[in-house]
Design an enzyme around this catalytic site. Structure first.
Site, PDB file in Angstrom:
ATOM      1  N   PRO A   1       0.811  -1.231   0.000  1.00  0.00           N
ATOM      2  CA  PRO A   1       0.000   0.000   0.000  1.00  0.00           C
ATOM      3  C   PRO A   1       0.844   1.282   0.000  1.00  0.00           C
ATOM      4  O   PRO A   1       0.400   2.297  -0.534  1.00  0.00           O
ATOM      5  CB  PRO A   1      -0.793  -0.099   1.307  1.00  0.00           C
TER       6      PRO A   1
ATOM      7  N   GLY B   1      12.378   5.835   2.089  1.00  0.00           N
ATOM      8  CA  GLY B   1      12.323   4.474   2.609  1.00  0.00           C
ATOM      9  C   GLY B   1      12.447   3.520   1.434  1.00  0.00           C
ATOM     10  O   GLY B   1      12.655   3.946   0.302  1.00  0.00           O
TER      11      GLY B   1
ATOM     12  N   GLU C   1      15.648   4.216  -7.774  1.00  0.00           N
ATOM     13  CA  GLU C   1      15.530   2.965  -8.538  1.00  0.00           C
ATOM     14  C   GLU C   1      16.772   2.695  -9.389  1.00  0.00           C
ATOM     15  O   GLU C   1      17.203   1.545  -9.486  1.00  0.00           O
ATOM     16  CB  GLU C   1      14.271   2.990  -9.415  1.00  0.00           C
TER      17      GLU C   1
END
Ligand code: ZN
Length: 175
Positions: free
Chosen positions: A44, A105, A149
């Site tokens: 989520p 995070g 990423e």
């Protein structure tokens, strides 16, 4: 369903390999992309996922549809995975000089958060899942995602760069 690999696993520390251009549409890579989207949709609070995070050392990351749609357009019971954006063999081709210290995070470093310096703006060039080349610029959170990423694809985790690392109790989060 692919589990999300956690820090300590070697696959997160390897330099991921480029996907051969002619094989992007091959079943092997389409299956990896599908599993990445499905794994991301289980989180989520997740906005992006790199292939090594499902144990696949290839240069691919996926950014959730959440980053490109309004919240009220999204049916949480039937997440529109066709609106996730796939970045294959991504390269950051441009960044702003200006940097921001951003809270960060990672789905592979539960449940730590810290501050990381990121370029305020970044432009990525990549191939999509059909093998078409494209370029996309972002600022703020999207620019941060591009940098986080592409770091994953080089075996770098945000905790290598973060300051003020702290644990957040999962019971206080959305889970
Ligand atoms: Zn991450």
């Amino acid at each position: 369903m692919s589990d999300i690999v956690q820090i300590g696993d070697d696959v997160l520390r390897k330099k991921a390999q480029p996907v051969p251009r002619g094989e992007i549409t091959a079943e092997k890579f389409q299956d990896i992309i599908k599993r990445m989207k499905e794994a991301l949709a289980t989180q989520p609070d997740g906005v992006a996922l790199a292939a090594p995070q499902i144990g696949e050392p290839w240069r691919i990351f996926v950014v959730s549809h959440k980053m490109f749609m309004d919240y009220d357009e999204i049916d949480p019971d039937n997440p529109p995975l066709d609106r996730d954006r796939v970045f294959i063999n991504p390269e950051i081709v441009n960044t702003s000089k200006k940097k921001l210290s951003m809270d960060e995070g990672c789905l592979s470093v539960r449940w730590k958060y810290g501050q990381v310096e990121r370029h305020k703006q970044a432009t990525v060039r990549a191939y999509d899942e059909k093998g078409e080349e494209f370029q996309l610029g972002g600022s703020g959170l999207l620019a941060q995602i591009f940098q986080h990423e592409t770091d994953h694809l080089d075996g770098i985790l945000f905790v290598d760069k973060a300051e003020n690392l702290r644990d957040i109790n999962p019971e206080n989060s959305n889970h």
